[in-house]
Design a protein around this motif. Sequence first.
Motif, PDB file in Angstrom:
ATOM      1  N   PHE A  23       0.825  -1.202   0.000  1.00 27.35           N
ATOM      2  CA  PHE A  23       0.000   0.000   0.000  1.00 27.35           C
ATOM      3  C   PHE A  23       0.864   1.259   0.000  1.00 27.35           C
ATOM      4  CE2 PHE A  23      -2.189   3.425   2.233  1.00 27.35           C
ATOM      5  CZ  PHE A  23      -3.349   3.533   1.492  1.00 27.35           C
ATOM      6  N   TYR A  24       1.820   1.325   0.920  1.00 29.59           N
ATOM      7  CA  TYR A  24       2.628   2.543   1.042  1.00 29.59           C
ATOM      8  C   TYR A  24       3.608   2.723  -0.117  1.00 29.59           C
ATOM      9  CZ  TYR A  24       0.592   3.755   5.482  1.00 29.59           C
ATOM     10  OH  TYR A  24      -0.321   4.134   6.451  1.00 29.59           O
ATOM     11  N   THR A  25       4.034   1.640  -0.747  1.00 30.47           N
ATOM     12  CA  THR A  25       4.957   1.772  -1.877  1.00 30.47           C
ATOM     13  C   THR A  25       4.231   1.787  -3.217  1.00 30.47           C
ATOM     14  OG1 THR A  25       5.380  -0.619  -1.897  1.00 30.47           O
ATOM     15  CG2 THR A  25       6.913   0.761  -0.633  1.00 30.47           C
ATOM     16  N   ALA A  95      -8.156   4.309  -9.191  1.00 29.73           N
ATOM     17  CA  ALA A  95      -7.659   3.370 -10.207  1.00 29.73           C
ATOM     18  C   ALA A  95      -6.972   2.169  -9.560  1.00 29.73           C
ATOM     19  CB  ALA A  95      -6.699   4.078 -11.157  1.00 29.73           C
ATOM     20  N   LYS A  96      -6.523   2.338  -8.311  1.00 32.26           N
ATOM     21  CA  LYS A  96      -5.889   1.240  -7.570  1.00 32.26           C
ATOM     22  C   LYS A  96      -6.857   0.654  -6.546  1.00 32.26           C
ATOM     23  CE  LYS A  96      -1.255   2.695  -8.496  1.00 32.26           C
ATOM     24  NZ  LYS A  96       0.039   2.116  -8.341  1.00 32.26           N
ATOM     25  N   ASN A  97      -8.152   0.884  -6.770  1.00 35.10           N
ATOM     26  CA  ASN A  97      -9.224   0.324  -5.936  1.00 35.10           C
ATOM     27  C   ASN A  97      -9.206   0.812  -4.490  1.00 35.10           C
ATOM     28  OD1 ASN A  97     -10.384  -1.229  -8.036  1.00 35.10           O
ATOM     29  ND2 ASN A  97      -8.672  -2.659  -7.816  1.00 35.10           N
ATOM     30  N   VAL A  98      -8.752   2.039  -4.288  1.00 33.64           N
ATOM     31  CA  VAL A  98      -8.805   2.655  -2.959  1.00 33.64           C
ATOM     32  C   VAL A  98     -10.071   3.503  -2.901  1.00 33.64           C
ATOM     33  CG1 VAL A  98      -7.678   4.248  -1.363  1.00 33.64           C
ATOM     34  CG2 VAL A  98      -6.293   2.666  -2.728  1.00 33.64           C
ATOM     35  N   SER A  99     -10.885   3.261  -1.898  1.00 25.42           N
ATOM     36  CA  SER A  99     -12.110   4.024  -1.708  1.00 25.42           C
ATOM     37  C   SER A  99     -11.771   5.368  -1.075  1.00 25.42           C
ATOM     38  CB  SER A  99     -13.067   3.235  -0.809  1.00 25.42           C
ATOM     39  OG  SER A  99     -14.239   3.962  -0.603  1.00 25.42           O
TER      40      SER A  99
END
Length: 129
Positions: A23-25, A95-99
């Motif tokens: 997640f962080y990278t 785009a990276k499926n983060v709400s």
Amino acid sequence: MLQINAVHHIAIICSDYGRSKAFYTDVLGLTVIREIHREERQSYKLDLALNGEYLIELFSFPTPPERVSRPEATGLRHLAFEVNKLDAAVEALTAKNVSVEPIRTDKTTGKRFTFFVDPDDLPIELYEL
């Protein structure tokens, strides 16, 4: 009088090291400075940078207690990152499926901001310049 120069780093304990490291990278784009496995503590320590500046220590421990995020509790409320273009940042996250929460405007500054959470429900704010 105490003279503080800057924030040196922020330490975050995660429940799933691999998921949080990704997640962080991969999602937020922080770069790895150093990764250490501390056998005696059954722990990883990952030093991460933003734009070449040391910023976050990501730790893993065998069974850390869950963080209370809601209702808001005493202690660290959230981590905030400054962005130039909030709409573009939101698009990159989705785009990276983060709400991501709806964009709001700070009534005091007139600046736009929004929130999302990391894999352990730590609130993260994006604040537009």
